[in-house]
Design a protein around this motif. Structure first.
Motif, PDB file in Angstrom:
ATOM      1  N   ALA A 270      39.142  68.996  39.780  1.00 37.40           N
ATOM      2  CA  ALA A 270      39.551  68.856  41.020  1.00 37.40           C
ATOM      3  C   ALA A 270      39.480  67.211  41.429  1.00 37.40           C
ATOM      4  O   ALA A 270      40.554  66.841  41.868  1.00 37.40           O
ATOM      5  N   LEU A 271      38.468  66.666  41.059  1.00 37.96           N
ATOM      6  CA  LEU A 271      38.547  65.054  41.080  1.00 37.96           C
ATOM      7  C   LEU A 271      39.353  64.262  40.479  1.00 37.96           C
ATOM      8  O   LEU A 271      39.919  63.259  40.903  1.00 37.96           O
ATOM      9  N   LEU A 272      39.852  64.928  39.261  1.00 37.76           N
ATOM     10  CA  LEU A 272      40.933  64.255  38.461  1.00 37.76           C
ATOM     11  C   LEU A 272      42.279  64.886  38.561  1.00 37.76           C
ATOM     12  O   LEU A 272      43.279  64.266  38.011  1.00 37.76           O
ATOM     13  N   HIS A 273      42.535  65.900  39.171  1.00 37.00           N
ATOM     14  CA  HIS A 273      43.718  66.329  38.987  1.00 37.00           C
ATOM     15  C   HIS A 273      44.821  65.471  39.644  1.00 37.00           C
ATOM     16  O   HIS A 273      46.009  65.627  39.382  1.00 37.00           O
ATOM     17  N   ASP A 274      44.633  64.781  40.633  1.00 31.77           N
ATOM     18  CA  ASP A 274      45.731  63.837  41.184  1.00 31.77           C
ATOM     19  C   ASP A 274      45.581  62.465  40.674  1.00 31.77           C
ATOM     20  O   ASP A 274      46.102  61.609  41.746  1.00 31.77           O
ATOM     21  N   ILE A 275      44.971  62.311  39.783  1.00 31.08           N
ATOM     22  CA  ILE A 275      44.644  60.713  39.524  1.00 31.08           C
ATOM     23  C   ILE A 275      46.113  59.989  39.265  1.00 31.08           C
ATOM     24  O   ILE A 275      46.187  58.736  39.512  1.00 31.08           O
ATOM     25  N   GLY A 276      47.084  60.564  38.830  1.00 23.28           N
ATOM     26  CA  GLY A 276      48.165  59.997  38.819  1.00 23.28           C
ATOM     27  C   GLY A 276      48.982  59.638  40.094  1.00 23.28           C
ATOM     28  O   GLY A 276      50.044  58.993  39.865  1.00 23.28           O
ATOM     29  N   ARG A 277      48.493  60.440  41.074  1.00 23.54           N
ATOM     30  CA  ARG A 277      49.136  59.997  42.201  1.00 23.54           C
ATOM     31  C   ARG A 277      49.258  58.511  42.759  1.00 23.54           C
ATOM     32  O   ARG A 277      49.870  57.933  43.600  1.00 23.54           O
ATOM     33  N   PHE A 278      47.948  58.042  42.685  1.00 22.12           N
ATOM     34  CA  PHE A 278      47.618  56.631  42.845  1.00 22.12           C
ATOM     35  C   PHE A 278      48.759  55.590  42.471  1.00 22.12           C
ATOM     36  O   PHE A 278      49.147  54.649  43.199  1.00 22.12           O
ATOM     37  N   GLU A 279      48.879  55.843  41.143  1.00 19.98           N
ATOM     38  CA  GLU A 279      49.884  54.820  40.566  1.00 19.98           C
ATOM     39  C   GLU A 279      51.271  54.994  41.054  1.00 19.98           C
ATOM     40  O   GLU A 279      52.312  54.331  41.259  1.00 19.98           O
ATOM     41  N   GLN A 280      51.682  56.368  41.226  1.00 19.35           N
ATOM     42  CA  GLN A 280      52.782  56.914  41.820  1.00 19.35           C
ATOM     43  C   GLN A 280      53.150  56.071  43.345  1.00 19.35           C
ATOM     44  O   GLN A 280      53.986  55.660  43.662  1.00 19.35           O
ATOM     45  N   LEU A 281      52.068  56.138  44.082  1.00 16.94           N
ATOM     46  CA  LEU A 281      52.145  55.479  45.560  1.00 16.94           C
ATOM     47  C   LEU A 281      52.224  54.010  45.236  1.00 16.94           C
ATOM     48  O   LEU A 281      52.800  53.351  46.203  1.00 16.94           O
ATOM     49  N   LYS A 282      51.329  53.380  44.229  1.00 13.20           N
ATOM     50  CA  LYS A 282      51.429  51.872  44.273  1.00 13.20           C
ATOM     51  C   LYS A 282      52.777  51.410  43.666  1.00 13.20           C
ATOM     52  O   LYS A 282      53.424  50.395  44.310  1.00 13.20           O
ATOM     53  N   GLN A 283      53.718  52.223  43.006  1.00  8.99           N
ATOM     54  CA  GLN A 283      54.863  51.913  42.642  1.00  8.99           C
ATOM     55  C   GLN A 283      55.912  52.376  43.234  1.00  8.99           C
ATOM     56  O   GLN A 283      57.108  51.419  43.432  1.00  8.99           O
ATOM     57  N   PHE A 284      55.864  53.378  43.913  1.00  4.45           N
ATOM     58  CA  PHE A 284      57.185  53.973  44.763  1.00  4.45           C
ATOM     59  C   PHE A 284      56.608  54.189  46.194  1.00  4.45           C
ATOM     60  O   PHE A 284      57.667  54.900  46.976  1.00  4.45           O
ATOM     61  N   ASP A 285      55.335  54.291  46.780  1.00  8.36           N
ATOM     62  CA  ASP A 285      54.943  54.394  48.145  1.00  8.36           C
ATOM     63  C   ASP A 285      55.782  55.815  48.536  1.00  8.36           C
ATOM     64  O   ASP A 285      56.162  56.060  49.495  1.00  8.36           O
ATOM     65  N   SER A 286      55.516  56.742  47.689  1.00  8.42           N
ATOM     66  CA  SER A 286      56.138  58.087  47.769  1.00  8.42           C
ATOM     67  C   SER A 286      55.674  59.315  47.063  1.00  8.42           C
ATOM     68  O   SER A 286      55.027  58.853  45.902  1.00  8.42           O
ATOM     69  N   PHE A 287      55.544  60.506  47.827  1.00  9.66           N
ATOM     70  CA  PHE A 287      54.860  61.899  46.977  1.00  9.66           C
ATOM     71  C   PHE A 287      56.023  62.511  46.272  1.00  9.66           C
ATOM     72  O   PHE A 287      55.599  63.263  45.674  1.00  9.66           O
ATOM     73  N   GLU A 288      57.313  62.118  46.402  1.00 12.07           N
ATOM     74  CA  GLU A 288      58.394  62.954  45.905  1.00 12.07           C
ATOM     75  C   GLU A 288      58.475  63.016  44.557  1.00 12.07           C
ATOM     76  O   GLU A 288      58.194  61.968  43.626  1.00 12.07           O
TER      77      GLU A 288
ATOM     78  N   SER B 186      60.532  63.217  42.368  1.00 11.29           N
ATOM     79  CA  SER B 186      61.628  62.720  41.620  1.00 11.29           C
ATOM     80  C   SER B 186      61.365  61.313  41.396  1.00 11.29           C
ATOM     81  O   SER B 186      61.858  60.764  40.395  1.00 11.29           O
ATOM     82  N   THR B 187      60.187  60.513  42.034  1.00 13.72           N
ATOM     83  CA  THR B 187      59.976  59.435  41.637  1.00 13.72           C
ATOM     84  C   THR B 187      58.922  59.075  40.403  1.00 13.72           C
ATOM     85  O   THR B 187      58.944  58.444  39.565  1.00 13.72           O
ATOM     86  N   MET B 188      58.093  60.387  40.219  1.00 12.89           N
ATOM     87  CA  MET B 188      57.146  60.225  39.001  1.00 12.89           C
ATOM     88  C   MET B 188      56.379  61.721  38.939  1.00 12.89           C
ATOM     89  O   MET B 188      56.385  62.359  40.064  1.00 12.89           O
ATOM     90  N   ASP B 189      56.227  62.221  37.774  1.00 14.73           N
ATOM     91  CA  ASP B 189      55.689  63.444  37.489  1.00 14.73           C
ATOM     92  C   ASP B 189      54.130  63.229  37.476  1.00 14.73           C
ATOM     93  O   ASP B 189      53.526  62.559  36.380  1.00 14.73           O
ATOM     94  N   HIS B 190      53.353  63.020  38.617  1.00  7.03           N
ATOM     95  CA  HIS B 190      52.070  62.572  38.692  1.00  7.03           C
ATOM     96  C   HIS B 190      51.054  63.259  37.668  1.00  7.03           C
ATOM     97  O   HIS B 190      50.041  62.688  37.406  1.00  7.03           O
ATOM     98  N   ALA B 191      51.493  64.624  37.712  1.00  9.10           N
ATOM     99  CA  ALA B 191      50.354  65.389  36.708  1.00  9.10           C
ATOM    100  C   ALA B 191      50.583  65.006  35.353  1.00  9.10           C
ATOM    101  O   ALA B 191      49.585  64.749  34.776  1.00  9.10           O
ATOM    102  N   ALA B 192      51.663  64.698  34.759  1.00 11.34           N
ATOM    103  CA  ALA B 192      51.948  64.278  33.462  1.00 11.34           C
ATOM    104  C   ALA B 192      51.397  62.781  33.339  1.00 11.34           C
ATOM    105  O   ALA B 192      50.908  62.693  32.193  1.00 11.34           O
ATOM    106  N   TYR B 193      51.750  61.772  34.161  1.00  8.26           N
ATOM    107  CA  TYR B 193      50.921  60.598  34.202  1.00  8.26           C
ATOM    108  C   TYR B 193      49.562  60.795  34.222  1.00  8.26           C
ATOM    109  O   TYR B 193      48.978  59.890  33.320  1.00  8.26           O
ATOM    110  N   GLY B 194      48.998  61.507  34.824  1.00  4.70           N
ATOM    111  CA  GLY B 194      47.448  61.683  35.033  1.00  4.70           C
ATOM    112  C   GLY B 194      46.857  62.083  33.515  1.00  4.70           C
ATOM    113  O   GLY B 194      45.978  61.543  33.121  1.00  4.70           O
ATOM    114  N   VAL B 195      47.634  63.158  32.777  1.00  2.00           N
ATOM    115  CA  VAL B 195      47.056  63.606  31.691  1.00  2.00           C
ATOM    116  C   VAL B 195      47.322  62.283  30.695  1.00  2.00           C
ATOM    117  O   VAL B 195      46.553  61.970  29.752  1.00  2.00           O
TER     118      VAL B 195
END
Length: 259
Positions: free
Chosen positions: A59-77, A79-88
């Motif tokens: 649970a702690l690590l599940h969304d770790i990719g979200r932060f780079e997505q927000l840094k790069q795109f300021d978006s949860f969409e 279409s901007t990034m597969d945050h799960a794949a980036y986290g892995v």
């Protein structure tokens, strides 16, 4: 496993991101909310200490990719990034996982659970323990997402106000999908009302009776639906029908003898 060590490493990781950004703050609070929900579902299922600790670290690590997505795109969409794949990728291809966990014996479970936590359908997991944790993180994520959509700033996650959302229509295909007891593909959403409905019908992807009990105890369906003032009459009528259908689904799920 040492959750305290993992949590300290997570706080160090977050130093690379703007924690004053509303979206980043939302995701930090969400992360710890998912940890709490994972722990609660484990408690209700009477899982042992090792599985509970493992569920909390996932649970702690599940969304770790979200932060780079927000840094790069300021978006949860999506279409901007597969945050799960980036986290892995950063955890396992770049070996960041060792910052959070010394041992490698749970790596396969963690990798699979994070990789599949936001898949439209959970499939292709045959190992029973891995499947358990893949289901746990999906449930815990959705349970805290209900809290997010109920309590957090609407503009932060929707981009428009509650009042503006309530003036919009539900697309016919989205409305029909609800009554098939199905979640909604991100790519099928057209209006912001479609987005709002898609968050509510996450109940159709919950796996455990314990998770559905939490939904019922918190009256999430009614409270979420009532957050938006539906000034469009057709939308108001349809949301009443969605509420009735969703609440019946929750009740039938809880009463099922097969769960």
């Amino acid at each position: 496993m040492d959750f305290a060590k993992a949590a300290h490493a997570f706080q160090e990781y977050l130093k690379d991101y703007d924690q004053n950004n509303d979206k980043v703050k939302l995701k930090i609070v969400h992360t710890y909310g998912v940890v709490r929900q994972a722990e609660e579902v484990c408690r209700r299922k009477n899982l042992g200490p090792e599985d509970t600790e493992l569920a909390k670290i996932i649970a702690l690590l599940h969304d770790i990719g979200r932060f780079e997505q927000l840094k790069q795109f300021d978006s949860f969409e999506p279409s901007t990034m597969d945050h799960a794949a980036y986290g892995v990728k950063i955890l396992f291809q770049e070996s960041m996982i060792r910052r959070f966990l010394n041992e490698d014996q749970w790596d396969d479970i963690i990798r699979t659970a994070i990789a599949k936590h936001s898949d439209f359908i959970l499939e292709d997991v045959s190992d029973p323990r891995t499947l358990l944790h893949a289901k746990l993180i999906r449930d815990a994520d959705k349970l805290d997402n209900f809290r997010v959509k109920l309590e957090d700033d609407f503009m932060t996650f929707m981009g428009i106000t509650e009042e503006e959302t309530g003036t919009l229509k539900i697309s016919p295909g989205i409305y029909e999908t609800v009554f098939r007891n199905s979640t909604i593909l991100s790519s099928d959403r057209i209006t912001k009302m479609d987005y709002w409905v898609s968050y509510i019908v996450h109940i159709f992807d919950l796996n455990f009776r314990e998770s559905m009990d939490i939904v019922a105890e918190n009256n999430y369906i009614q409270r979420l639906i009532q957050r938006v003032p539906y000034s469009d009459p057709d939308t108001a009528r349809k949301m009443q029908e969605i509420q009735k259908h969703a609440e019946n689904y929750v009740m039938e799920f809880q009463e099922s003898p097969f769960l």
